[in-house]
Design an enzyme around this catalytic site. Sequence first.
Site, PDB file in Angstrom:
ATOM      1  N   ASP A   1      -3.067  -0.414  11.086  1.00 35.84           N
ATOM      2  CA  ASP A   1      -3.057   0.962  10.627  1.00 35.84           C
ATOM      3  C   ASP A   1      -4.448   1.333  10.966  1.00 35.84           C
ATOM      4  OD1 ASP A   1      -2.619   3.196   9.265  1.00 35.84           O
ATOM      5  OD2 ASP A   1      -2.931   2.584   7.297  1.00 35.84           O
TER       6      ASP A   1
ATOM      7  N   ASN B   1       0.889  -1.190   0.342  1.00 37.76           N
ATOM      8  CA  ASN B   1       0.017  -0.138   0.077  1.00 37.76           C
ATOM      9  C   ASN B   1       0.666   1.273   0.040  1.00 37.76           C
ATOM     10  OD1 ASN B   1      -2.074  -2.060   2.094  1.00 37.76           O
ATOM     11  ND2 ASN B   1      -2.798  -1.068   0.343  1.00 37.76           N
TER      12      ASN B   1
ATOM     13  N   LEU C   1      -8.652   4.777   0.644  1.00 43.07           N
ATOM     14  CA  LEU C   1      -8.474   4.134   1.907  1.00 43.07           C
ATOM     15  C   LEU C   1      -7.979   5.015   2.846  1.00 43.07           C
ATOM     16  CD1 LEU C   1      -7.628   0.455   1.035  1.00 43.07           C
ATOM     17  CD2 LEU C   1      -9.594   1.109   1.891  1.00 43.07           C
TER      18      LEU C   1
END
Length: 387
Positions: free
Chosen positions: A288, A233, A320
């Site tokens: 996270d 990510n 996100l």
Amino acid sequence: MTDETKLASGTRPKAIAAKTLITPHSVVHEPLLILEDGKVQQVTSLERDVLPEGTLYLPEATLSAGFFDVHVHGAGGRDVMEGTPEAIDTVARTLARYGTTQFLATTVTAGIDHTLHALESIANAIESAATERGAEILGVHLEGPFLSHEKRGVHNPELLEKPSIALFDRFQDAARGHIKLMTVAPELPDAEEMIAHASQQGVRISLGHSDAVARQARAGIAAGAVSATHTFNAMRGLTQREPGMLGVVLDTKDLYAELICDGIHTTPEAVRLWFRMKGEERAILITDGMAATGMPDGEYLLGDMNVQVKDGVAMYAGVLAGSVLTMDRAVANVQAFTGCGLNTAVRLASRNPKQMLHLPFDEAQASFNVFNGTGSRVGTILRGEVL
């Protein structure tokens, strides 16, 4: 002696007997742990006929160290960037309910004054040890502002900063030395110098939010980086002619690598690739997590952003924005996705982050997760008290 597998909240047993104890490096069968003042005084072998009075007897249970989340922004409806004792306490208490007994309070890119205030508040919380029934804060993970515009995720592009030794020092002064981990995009101007400087101060560097090509990622590692932030990510992907940040992260044997194992940020195939390449010693589970962790769908703060959470997915402006993953769910997911055993899974969430940060294993602290006979987590024992 209590002969049951259910945990009574608020009790402080004088001893715990279980089927198995997972330590950072081994497995102890039929352990008997003698406790006093929230500490483990002795670990012996279980002899059922001589259990001390006040023993919590869990004959089918497995005990493991509490989880350690090095990348979590908030929980229970609150965010560490709020910079209030109440917010930090709520985050710590919520995390403990899901098995995280230690964490790094993780910032998000904000204005410099906002960040300085948050760091001072977190330092106050660390030094006062005010959270009695919450997870212990072991330090700060500074995620931002030294990030790439191209791979910033939800971090505010107007508030990103070029790497600066002087600005890092201001942040560390405000945190009174409690910054333990910092995410940096290594391709940015002066990043290598700042990485080297922070590393010399004992701060561990994680490469992330980066559009670095392979040579730039390798330069960041050479300067002192030891880990990667939420692998896959917010990093340049891998191609056959340019391995990019991701290729270097997966290929570098000694580099640690975080992963959000929620099935949303990473698919099972990606999780298996990460685990196969990083192995049992370098893979690190993180959440996270943001303020919506442990809460129903709705609108929650991440720094100064109003994030929408629907069906358990946190989004801001179509991107996100952290997760609502809890560490107990991450541990269950990694087993389901990779086929690894409970022993390995809990070490990815406890031992490996400690090793990455060069923090000692406090095996005397009586903070444990309790798993039943089928491997499901059923409770937390925090500093000797059942939550």
